[in-house]
Design an enzyme around this catalytic site. Structure first.
Site, short mmCIF file in Angstrom:
data_model
loop_
_atom_site.label_atom_id
_atom_site.label_comp_id
_atom_site.label_asym_id
_atom_site.label_seq_id
_atom_site.Cartn_x
_atom_site.Cartn_y
_atom_site.Cartn_z
N LYS A 1 -14.84 -0.32 -44.84
CA LYS A 1 -14.79 1.48 -44.47
C LYS A 1 -16.29 1.73 -46.09
O LYS A 1 -16.63 3.15 -45.38
CB LYS A 1 -13.36 1.58 -45.88
CG LYS A 1 -12.28 1.14 -45.04
CD LYS A 1 -11.44 0.96 -46.38
CE LYS A 1 -9.49 0.53 -45.97
NZ LYS A 1 -8.87 0.51 -46.83
N GLN B 1 -7.32 0.06 -52.48
CA GLN B 1 -6.93 -0.60 -51.40
C GLN B 1 -5.54 -1.83 -52.36
O GLN B 1 -5.31 -2.25 -52.52
CB GLN B 1 -7.81 -1.99 -51.35
CG GLN B 1 -7.56 -2.63 -49.88
CD GLN B 1 -7.82 -2.30 -48.93
OE1 GLN B 1 -8.60 -1.22 -48.58
NE2 GLN B 1 -7.52 -2.41 -47.74
N ASP C 1 -5.96 8.60 -48.25
CA ASP C 1 -4.50 7.72 -48.08
C ASP C 1 -3.57 8.27 -47.65
O ASP C 1 -1.86 7.59 -46.97
CB ASP C 1 -4.41 6.56 -49.15
CG ASP C 1 -5.04 4.64 -48.53
OD1 ASP C 1 -5.07 4.62 -46.87
OD2 ASP C 1 -5.13 4.41 -49.24
N1 GUN Z 1 -4.09 -2.25 -46.83
C1 GUN Z 1 -3.58 -2.35 -45.66
N2 GUN Z 1 -3.79 -1.23 -44.98
C2 GUN Z 1 -4.05 -0.59 -46.06
C3 GUN Z 1 -4.39 1.25 -45.84
O1 GUN Z 1 -4.92 2.21 -44.86
N3 GUN Z 1 -4.88 1.26 -47.43
C4 GUN Z 1 -5.02 1.19 -48.50
N4 GUN Z 1 -4.98 1.42 -49.42
N5 GUN Z 1 -4.12 -0.17 -48.04
C5 GUN Z 1 -4.61 -0.99 -46.87
#
Ligand code: GUN
Length: 295
Positions: free
Chosen positions: A55, A99, A122
């Site tokens: 990311k 995350q 998110d």
């Molecule tokens: N863990 C796995 N996929 C994601 C996601 O799309 N966002 C976040 N914050 N954590 C994750």
């Protein structure tokens, strides 16, 4: 034989669309800041570290300022919340994510509730979830993976309106929101889960199948209606000594069987995964443009 929906190629074109748009904004507005994305990671899960690195790299390649806040495994809920509140208050941050998963002693729901809904790229804050699921309302942000799935369908010319769609999995982050987006796009939507009886009979009804149950190769070719569009969200690691990493990723769909029956299918890896990242950049760009009064 199914055509392959190449998520990497589609995500790359979205990423270049975003960076061109940013270049134009920076040209038009002397002194404008760059979009700021913050990612909080708690603990040292290898998979989470990999996702966060991807990311961060994608954000920087797009011209964003990326901030990764690494907190130790032993952090308390309050310590994570303090960090979230600092980012809420920072004018340089247009989007933030925490995350997931968090260590089990951290109150995940409480942490997510502290994120400002207008920076919640998110789309997991209850305000954004509620707005997504209310007719006539729009959330500040829609969760990235579901948004990426809809974009894959759109850019692969899969018609959604009037079609039967089956979502396998009911998570907050994928299953529930993607079902809602499909419904908004006028599909007739069924959600299957671990307690669904004769799941294969339900899946066989579907012209669009979204597999997001986290069960390696659960969905077999024989379950699919011929010509179905299949989106595989699964990323299940299986031991493979022939790989440098010692493992490979397989989806929730039995790919080799499914590709003989489906009209189009996403591979794992290289399907949904790159789209999640592209949509995170898209959402951060949206937050940025709102801060400049451009949206
Ligand atoms: N863990 C796995 N996929 C994601 C996601 O799309 N966002 C976040 N914050 N954590 C994750």
């Amino acid at each position: 034989m199914a055509t392959l929906i190449d998520g990497k190629v589609i995500a790359d074109s979205i990423r270049s669309e975003i960076s061109s748009e940013l270049r134009q904004i920076m040209q038009d507005r002397a002194g404008a800041p760059r979009p700021g994305l913050a990612v909080i990671i708690v603990g040292s899960r290898k998979d989470s570290q990999t996702y966060v690195r991807l990311k961060q790299k994608a954000a920087e390649e797009c011209g964003f300022i990326s901030t990764v806040i690494e907190l130790p495994e032993t952090s308390t809920t309050e310590e994570v919340v303090t960090k979230v509140q600092q980012l809420n208050a920072s004018a340089a941050i247009h989007g933030m994510i925490v995350q997931l998963p968090l260590p089990s002693h951290v109150n995940e729901a409480h942490v997510l509730e502290q994120i400002s809904p207008s920076k919640d790229v998110d789309g997991l804050h209850p305000t954004n979830v509620g707005l997504l699921h209310t007719r006539g309302k729009a959330p500040f942000f829609v969760p990235c993976t579901p948004l990426g799935i809809m974009e894959l369908l759109k850019r692969s010319n899969v018609v959604v309106s009037g079609k039967r769609a089956v979502v396998i999995g009911r998570s907050n982050i994928v299953g529930l929101p993607v079902a809602q987006l499909l419904l908004q796009a006028n599909a007739t939507v069924t959600i299957c889960h671990s307690k669904t009886v004769r799941i294969e009979d339900v899946v066989r009804e579907a012209e669009i199948v979204i597999a997001a149950c986290g069960q390696r190769e659960l969905i077999r070719g024989s379950w699919l209606r011929p010509g179905a569009a299949v989106i595989d969200v699964g990323t299940n690691a299986v031991t493979d000594d022939t790989k440098k990493a010692g493992y490979r990723l397989v989806g929730d769909v039995h790919f080799d069987e499914a590709k003989a029956v489906a009209s189009c299918i996403t591979p794992v890896p290289g399907g949904v995964g790159p789209m999640t990242i592209a949509m995170l950049l898209n959402n951060t760009m949206t937050g940025y443009k709102r801060s400049l009064g451009l949206m």
